[in-house]
Design a protein around this motif. Sequence first.
Motif, short mmCIF file in Angstrom:
data_model
loop_
_atom_site.label_atom_id
_atom_site.label_comp_id
_atom_site.label_asym_id
_atom_site.label_seq_id
_atom_site.Cartn_x
_atom_site.Cartn_y
_atom_site.Cartn_z
N SER A 1 0.83 -1.21 0.00
CA SER A 1 0.00 0.00 0.00
C SER A 1 0.86 1.26 0.00
O SER A 1 0.61 2.20 -0.75
CB SER A 1 -0.93 0.02 1.23
OG SER A 1 -1.84 -1.02 1.17
N ILE A 2 1.89 1.26 0.84
CA ILE A 2 2.80 2.41 0.90
C ILE A 2 3.52 2.59 -0.43
O ILE A 2 3.62 3.71 -0.95
CB ILE A 2 3.81 2.24 2.06
CG1 ILE A 2 3.09 2.31 3.40
CG2 ILE A 2 4.92 3.29 1.97
CD1 ILE A 2 3.95 1.88 4.59
N CYS B 3 -3.78 5.29 0.39
CA CYS B 3 -3.50 5.91 1.69
C CYS B 3 -4.51 5.44 2.74
O CYS B 3 -4.11 5.14 3.88
CB CYS B 3 -3.53 7.44 1.57
SG CYS B 3 -2.12 8.11 0.67
N GLY C 219 -3.63 1.84 3.54
CA GLY C 219 -2.41 1.81 4.35
C GLY C 219 -2.64 2.26 5.78
O GLY C 219 -2.12 1.66 6.72
#
Length: 177
Positions: free
Chosen positions: A95-96, A149, A152
Amino acid sequence: MLKDLLDEIKRLFKANTIDAILPPFVYVVANRIVELPYAVTASIFSAIILGFMRVRLKGSLKYLGFGILGVVFASGIALLSKNASNFFLPKLFSSIGLALISILSLIIKKPLAAFLSHISRGWDLNWYLRADVRPAYSEVTLFWLLLFCLRGALQATLLFNQNIEALFIINLNFAQK
């Protein structure tokens, strides 16, 4: 009704969906019943069984290899850290990473959505980067960035709280392959 259910189950196996769902599900359930090393073993074993089923059904060996490697990698992180929730750490890193790639693609004015559409559709990349087309793909990439975002942030919160059941559900609902 039963025929429809069987058709859906067959589609799960053909679409590689079950490969992404079953090993983490087995891990979460087993982790509730047994200690971490046994939960890891059960998850890896489920991935291997799926692999044999793939081979038998003449499925893609590429997905088989990556699937088993992914489960072994996630299991290794959980075992080395002695923390069951860290099984889902690679999903947080994903995700990052996707959020960072999205930001970079927007900064350099080559939106991620344009590249992925180029790959999936096979159209000329320059068409996606035209001044009249690029804003739409930039907008899509911005929405993806927000999604990455959000995912995450949820994953980080759940990892911090060591809630593996919720991590499984979040990763299932925000599926990434």
